[in-house]
Motif scaffolding. Structure first.
Motif, PDB file in Angstrom:
ATOM      1  N   ALA A 236       0.807  -1.220   0.000  1.00  0.00           N
ATOM      2  CA  ALA A 236       0.000   0.000   0.000  1.00  0.00           C
ATOM      3  C   ALA A 236       0.837   1.266   0.000  1.00  0.00           C
ATOM      4  N   ASP A 237       2.068   1.186   0.497  1.00  0.00           N
ATOM      5  CA  ASP A 237       2.867   2.394   0.643  1.00  0.00           C
ATOM      6  C   ASP A 237       3.717   2.713  -0.574  1.00  0.00           C
ATOM      7  N   CYS A 239       1.934   3.638  -2.991  1.00  0.00           N
ATOM      8  CA  CYS A 239       1.016   4.712  -3.364  1.00  0.00           C
ATOM      9  C   CYS A 239       1.628   6.052  -2.963  1.00  0.00           C
ATOM     10  N   SER A 243      -0.092   4.990   3.759  1.00  0.00           N
ATOM     11  CA  SER A 243      -1.332   4.358   4.210  1.00  0.00           C
ATOM     12  C   SER A 243      -1.712   4.714   5.640  1.00  0.00           C
ATOM     13  N   HIS A 249      -7.878   7.058   6.464  1.00  0.00           N
ATOM     14  CA  HIS A 249      -7.205   6.785   5.189  1.00  0.00           C
ATOM     15  C   HIS A 249      -6.822   5.316   5.105  1.00  0.00           C
ATOM     16  N   PHE A 250      -6.325   4.742   6.179  1.00  0.00           N
ATOM     17  CA  PHE A 250      -5.975   3.322   6.159  1.00  0.00           C
ATOM     18  C   PHE A 250      -7.214   2.481   5.899  1.00  0.00           C
ATOM     19  N   VAL A 253      -7.969   2.716   2.237  1.00  0.00           N
ATOM     20  CA  VAL A 253      -7.009   1.922   1.458  1.00  0.00           C
ATOM     21  C   VAL A 253      -7.374   0.442   1.533  1.00  0.00           C
ATOM     22  N   THR A 267       1.589  -2.542   5.034  1.00  0.00           N
ATOM     23  CA  THR A 267       1.906  -1.175   5.411  1.00  0.00           C
ATOM     24  C   THR A 267       3.330  -1.134   5.974  1.00  0.00           C
TER      25      THR A 267
END
Length: 300
Positions: A236-237, A239, A243, A249-250, A253, A267
């Motif tokens: 995810a990170d 992005c 995250s 926000h987490f 995601v 993460t």
């Protein structure tokens, strides 16, 4: 949905130990670390080897799976690395997962004088080496003896006693963003992990992840492998937005990842500044409020 957290190997053990213990106590399914000689903006800072770091982590945890995210052939040869992997599988009592990728151009190759691969040969050469590297590790970890002669590696009667705790070998999570590397993941992986496209636009990143996910499903179908037979991991990170910027926000995601069919979300432990800068208070609130929701919604 399962969750994993990356703990960068940048702290002396007296500081790092509590993070690995906490990752297990928090309920993460995986705790990963990078396998590099040095990494991007942190190359001039403290950095420790992945194998001894994971060995130490194995000694202070009991249930959480541990792994590399990701090892590459940039500075590793499959024969000695297979021995390291056997040791980690044993030390974790079968809790080790090999995250493996092709490796790119950067410090990992420059620091060794680029003896392992002439970077001027380009990405096609790295891809061929990647296929050979993963295939060699597959043989070395699953067979009693291995002999192999390829374009990049030669293996002469390598032994593998006592073999992996996990049979027929420890699991591979293969990093892949393009069709050729996805073919390696489809063939050898118990899991696939993607970083998505390189972009500074968050919306475009998610569109790219969606396209890659569909492409990987097509690759799986092309070899007759069911998509349910392999785990889908999202880093995810990669992005543009971290995250753990906030709890909401987490949660957002995780929801997007699940809607795309990802089974595992990765993460990174918050850092004080720079890359992955964030608050451990947010991490703790995510652990309390969001992780139970993800586990409750896991139907696999």
């Amino acid at each position: 949905m399962r969750t994993g957290i990356v703990i960068l190997p940048e702290h002396r053990w007296w500081m790092a130990e509590h993070k690995w213990k906490a990752a297990e106590e928090y309920g993460f399914h995986y705790a990963w670390t990078y396998d590099h000689m040095g990494w991007r903006s942190l190359v001039d800072g403290p950095w420790f080897g992945a194998v001894p770091t994971l060995a130490a982590a194995a000694s202070v945890t009991r249930k959480i799976r541990l792994g590399t995210l990701v090892a590459s052939p940039n500075f590793r040869h499959p024969v000695p690395f297979a021995r390291d992997l056997l040791a980690l599988d044993d030390l974790t009592d079968g809790r080790f997962t090999l995250g493996v990728g092709a490796g790119g151009v950067g410090y990992d190759t420059e620091v060794m004088g680029d003896t392992a691969l002439d970077i001027r040969q380009g990405p096609r050469s790295r891809q061929r080496r990647f296929e050979e590297f993963v295939g060699s590790l597959d043989m070395l970890l699953a067979q009693e003896r291995t002999t192999f002669s390829g374009e990049y590696y030669e293996i002469r009667n390598a032994r593998s006693a006592p073999g992996c705790v996990q049979r027929p070998r420890l699991p591979f999570v293969v990093a892949a963003n393009g069709p050729k590397s996805m073919a390696v993941a489809a063939r050898y992986g118990t899991g696939w992990v993607t970083t998505g496209p390189e972009t500074d636009d968050e919306a475009e990143w998610w569109r790219g992840v969606a396209r890659m996910t569909e492409t990987f499903r097509e690759v799986l179908a092309g070899i007759g492998r069911a998509k349910e037979s392999i785990d889908f991991h999202l880093n995810a990170d990669s992005c543009p937005v971290y995250s753990l910027t906030s709890v909401e926000h987490f949660r957002d995601v995780a929801g997007k990842a699940r809607s795309l069919g990802f089974t595992d979300l990765i993460t990174h432990w918050p850092r004080a500044d720079g890359v992955y800068a964030g608050s451990e208070a947010v991490l703790e609130q995510v652990v309390t409020d969001v992780l139970p929701e993800l586990v409750a919604g896991d139907t696999r």
